[in-house]
Design a protein around this motif. Structure first.
Motif, short mmCIF file in Angstrom:
data_model
loop_
_atom_site.label_atom_id
_atom_site.label_comp_id
_atom_site.label_asym_id
_atom_site.label_seq_id
_atom_site.Cartn_x
_atom_site.Cartn_y
_atom_site.Cartn_z
N GLN A 1 0.83 -1.20 0.00
CA GLN A 1 0.00 0.00 0.00
C GLN A 1 0.87 1.26 0.00
N THR A 2 1.94 1.25 0.80
CA THR A 2 2.85 2.39 0.85
C THR A 2 3.64 2.52 -0.44
N ILE B 1 4.30 5.63 -5.77
CA ILE B 1 4.00 5.76 -7.20
C ILE B 1 2.97 6.88 -7.41
N PHE B 2 1.96 6.92 -6.57
CA PHE B 2 0.90 7.92 -6.65
C PHE B 2 1.49 9.33 -6.52
N VAL B 3 2.35 9.52 -5.52
CA VAL B 3 2.99 10.82 -5.29
C VAL B 3 3.86 11.21 -6.48
N GLU B 4 4.61 10.25 -7.00
CA GLU B 4 5.45 10.52 -8.17
C GLU B 4 4.62 10.97 -9.35
N GLY B 5 3.47 10.33 -9.57
CA GLY B 5 2.59 10.71 -10.67
C GLY B 5 2.03 12.11 -10.50
N VAL B 6 1.66 12.47 -9.28
CA VAL B 6 1.15 13.81 -9.01
C VAL B 6 2.22 14.85 -9.32
N ALA B 7 3.48 14.57 -8.94
CA ALA B 7 4.58 15.50 -9.19
C ALA B 7 4.80 15.70 -10.69
N ALA C 1 -1.70 8.71 -15.90
CA ALA C 1 -1.60 7.24 -15.89
C ALA C 1 -0.73 6.77 -14.72
N ALA C 2 0.33 7.51 -14.41
CA ALA C 2 1.18 7.13 -13.28
C ALA C 2 0.38 7.21 -11.98
N ILE C 3 -0.43 8.26 -11.86
CA ILE C 3 -1.29 8.40 -10.68
C ILE C 3 -2.28 7.24 -10.61
N ALA C 4 -2.88 6.93 -11.77
CA ALA C 4 -3.86 5.84 -11.82
C ALA C 4 -3.23 4.50 -11.46
N GLY C 5 -1.99 4.29 -11.92
CA GLY C 5 -1.30 3.04 -11.61
C GLY C 5 -1.12 2.84 -10.12
N GLY C 6 -0.71 3.92 -9.43
CA GLY C 6 -0.58 3.83 -7.98
C GLY C 6 -1.92 3.63 -7.30
N VAL D 1 -4.75 2.15 -8.49
CA VAL D 1 -5.36 0.83 -8.65
C VAL D 1 -4.45 -0.29 -8.16
N GLY D 2 -3.18 0.03 -7.85
CA GLY D 2 -2.26 -0.99 -7.37
C GLY D 2 -1.60 -1.78 -8.47
N ALA D 3 -1.38 -1.14 -9.63
CA ALA D 3 -0.77 -1.83 -10.77
C ALA D 3 0.66 -1.39 -11.02
N SER D 4 1.25 -0.62 -10.10
CA SER D 4 2.54 0.04 -10.29
C SER D 4 2.34 1.17 -11.29
N SER D 5 3.41 1.88 -11.62
CA SER D 5 3.28 3.06 -12.48
C SER D 5 2.86 2.66 -13.89
N ILE D 6 1.76 3.23 -14.36
CA ILE D 6 1.31 3.01 -15.73
C ILE D 6 1.94 4.08 -16.60
N THR D 7 2.54 3.66 -17.70
CA THR D 7 3.26 4.60 -18.56
C THR D 7 3.03 4.26 -20.02
N THR D 8 3.43 5.15 -20.90
CA THR D 8 3.28 4.91 -22.33
C THR D 8 4.29 3.86 -22.77
N PHE D 9 3.82 2.85 -23.48
CA PHE D 9 4.66 1.70 -23.85
C PHE D 9 5.35 1.93 -25.19
N VAL D 10 6.66 1.63 -25.21
CA VAL D 10 7.41 1.78 -26.45
C VAL D 10 6.94 0.78 -27.50
N GLU D 11 6.31 -0.32 -27.07
CA GLU D 11 5.76 -1.28 -28.04
C GLU D 11 4.63 -0.68 -28.87
N SER D 12 4.14 0.49 -28.47
CA SER D 12 3.12 1.18 -29.28
C SER D 12 3.65 1.45 -30.68
N ALA D 13 4.96 1.54 -30.82
CA ALA D 13 5.56 1.79 -32.13
C ALA D 13 5.23 0.68 -33.12
N SER D 14 4.95 -0.53 -32.63
CA SER D 14 4.61 -1.63 -33.54
C SER D 14 3.28 -1.36 -34.23
#
Length: 446
Positions: free
Chosen positions: A97-98, A103-109, A303-308, A310-323
Motif C-alpha cells: 500500500q505504501t 507511485i501515486f505521489v510521483e505521478g502527481v509530481a 496514468a502514473a497516478i492511476a497506476g498507484g 489501482v495498485g498496478a505500479s506506475s502506468i506509462t506509455t509503452f514503447v511497443e506502441s511503435a509496432s
C-alpha cells in the motif's frame, strides 16, 4: 468517427486503425502475465494484480486515444514494478500500500510539471541531434527487447549477452528460439511483399506455428475472476506499518527521494517513447519535435497516478506502441482498440496469455529496423553534437533503460559544450535536466 479521429486527414481508415490496435495489444500483452508475477512478490494477490493491470491499462490507453488522438498505449511499466516489489517492499520492508502511494505521489509530481509547462519546455530545449539519438537508441532498445523475447539473445556470465541455442541444458530443444526466428523472417517477407498488417500477421502466424512446438500454450480456462482489493491502494492501511500508505509516503524523507528517482525515470522514458512512436506514426517534425505533445504528457502523467491508485505500479506509455504505428496506426482509434482489448483481457486473460512473447519478436525487431533511418540525420563529423547523441544511442540499450541513456547524453552534451567553449549552445533547461540527472545517477549508484 472520421471527423473525431481525423482518418482522412492522416491518410488512414477505420480498418487500418483496428488492425494496428490489435498489433499494439499483442505486442504488449505479455504485461498481463509479467506484471502480476512481479507484484506478487510484493504481497499482492495475483488475481487482484491481473485485474489492476488490465483495467488500469484499459482506462488509460482509451484515455490516451480519446484525448491525444495518437496511436499510443499505456500499461504498467517494466522496471518500476520490480522496484516496487523487490526494493520498496522487499529490501525496505514496506507494505505494498505504501509502495503504491510512492507511485501515486510521483505521478502527481509529474502531472504538476506538465501543467506548469516544464516537461514540454525541457523537450523543446533538447538539441536536434540528441532528439535523433533518442529515436535511434529507442530503435535498438525495441529490437533488443524483441530479440530477448524470442530467445535470439540471452544473458551470459562471461560476455554479458550471447546468441541463444536451439538446445536446452537438459538436451531438449528450445523451440521458442525457432518461433522467434520464424517471426522475424515472416515479418520481413510479408512487409517486403507489401502485405497489409504484416506485423500483425507475423505475430499471429508465428503463434499458430508455436502450437505444435509447445511454445504457444492452449488455454486452461476462458473466464477469469476480477478482484478489486488493490484499488485505492494509497489510501489503504499498510500491512507493514499500520499507517495509511499515502501518509507514510509523504512523511518519510527517504520515500520522497525514491519518488524523485522514479519521477526522473518516468519523466524521460515517456519523452523517448513518444518520439519513437511519433517517428513511426508520422507526427514527428523534421527537427525531431512531437506534434501536440501536451495532451500525451498529461494523460501519461495521469496514468502514473492511476497506476498507484489501482495498485498496478506506475502506468506509462509503452514503447511497443511503435509496432502499431508501424503497422499503419495514425490516430487515437488504434489506442481505443488496444484499450478495449485490455478491458476484455481482464475477463479473458487465460485466452490472451496464450500468445507467447517469442511470436512478437519479429514485430519489435522490425520496428527497431525502421527507426534506424535517423542515423543519416546526425552530423557525425561534429563530435560536439554527435558524441552526446552516440552516448544516448549506446546508453539506452546497453543500460536497458531509456532514462539512463538520455541522462548520459544530456550530461555529456553539457560537459563537451563547456570544455570546447560552446557553452552558449546549452539552453537553461538543459542545465537543469543535466543537473537533475547527475543527482539521479548519484542516488542510483550510492
Amino acid at each position: 468517427m472520421d471527423t473525431f479521429f481525423k482518418f482522412s486527414e492522416r491518410g488512414s481508415n477505420a480498418a487500418t486503425e483496428v488492425r494496428a490496435g490489435l498489433t499494439t495489444f499483442l505486442a504488449m500483452a505479455y504485461i498481463i502475465i509479467v506484471n502480476p508475477s512481479i507484484l506478487s512478490a510484493a504481497g499482492i494477490n495475483p488475481t487482484a494484480a491481473v485485474t489492476a493491470t488490465c483495467l488500469g491499462a484499459a482506462v488509460m490507453t482509451i484515455a490516451m486515444g480519446v484525448f491525444s488522438n495518437r496511436p499510443l498505449a499505456c500499461a504498467s511499466g517494466m522496471g518500476i514494478n520490480s522496484i516496487v516489489a523487490f526494493t520498496l517492499c522487499g529490501s525496505m520492508g514496506l507494505g505494498w500500500q505504501t509502495a503504491m502511494a510512492v507511485i501515486f505521489v510521483e505521478g502527481v509530481a509529474i502531472l504538476f510539471l506538465v501543467l506548469c509547462g516544464l516537461r514540454e519546455a525541457i523537450m523543446e530545449a533538447i538539441p536536434v541531434p540528441l532528439r535523433h539519438g533518442i529515436s535511434i537508441g529507442l530503435g535498438l532498445f525495441i529490437a533488443m527487447i524483441g530479440l530477448k523475447d524470442g530467445g535470439v539473445i540471452v544473458a551470459n556470465a562471461d560476455t554479458m549477452v550471447s546468441l541463444g541455442s536451439l538446445l536446452n541444458a537438459d538436451g531438449g530443444y528450445n523451440f521458442a528460439l525457432l518461433v522467434g526466428i520464424i517471426s522475424i523472417v515472416l515479418t520481413v517477407v510479408l512487409y517486403s511483399m507489401k502485405v497489409k498488417g504484416a506485423l500483425l500477421w507475423g505475430i499471429v502466424i508465428s503463434a499458430i506455428i508455436g502450437v505444435p512446438l509447445g511454445v504457444t500454450s492452449l488455454p486452461t480456462g476462458v473466464v477469469a475472476p476480477l478482484d478489486f482489493s488493490t484499488f485505492a491502494a494509497p489510501f489503504q492501511v499498510s500491512e507493514a506499518s499500520n499507517v495509511m500508505g499515502i501518509v507514510e509516503a509523504i512523511t518519510t524523507p527517504s520515500l520522497l527521494l525514491f519518488a524523485f528517482s522514479l519521477m526522473m525515470s518516468d519523466f524521460f522514458d515517456t519523452m523517448g517513447t513518444a518520439m519513437a512512436v511519433a517517428k513511426q506514426g508520422d507526427f514527428l517534425t523534421e527537427d525531431g519535435k512531437v506534434e501536440d505533445i501536451k495532451p500525451i504528457l498529461i494523460v501519461d502523467s495521469a496514468a502514473a497516478i492511476a497506476g498507484g491508485f489501482v495498485g498496478a505500479s506506475s502506468i506509462t506509455t509503452f514503447v511497443e506502441s511503435a509496432s502499431g504505428a508501424a503497422d499503419g496506426g495514425r490516430t487515437g482509434l488504434t489506442s481505443v482498440v488496444a484499450g478495449v482489448l485490455f478491458l476484455l483481457a481482464a475477463f479473458f486473460s487465460p485466452l490472451i496469455n496464450c500468445i507467447p512473447s517469442a511470436a512478437t519478436c519479429g514485430a519489435l525487431v522490425f520496428v527497431g529496423f525502421l527507426m534506424m533511418s535517423d542515423v543519416a540525420d546526425i552530423d557525425w563529423a561534429n563530435p560536439i553534437e554527435a558524441f552526446p547523441a552516440f552516448m544516448i544511442i549506446a546508453g539506452i540499450p546497453f543500460t536497458y533503460s531509456i532514462s539512463n541513456g538520455i541522462g548520459l547524453g544530456f550530461i555529456t552534451f553539457v560537459v563537451v559544450s563547456v570544455v570546447t567553449g560552446n557553452i552558449r549552445k546549452v539552453r537553461p533547461l538543459m542545465w537543469v535536466a543535466a543537473a537533475a540527472f547527475l543527482v539521479y545517477f548519484i542516488m542510483t549508484i550510492m
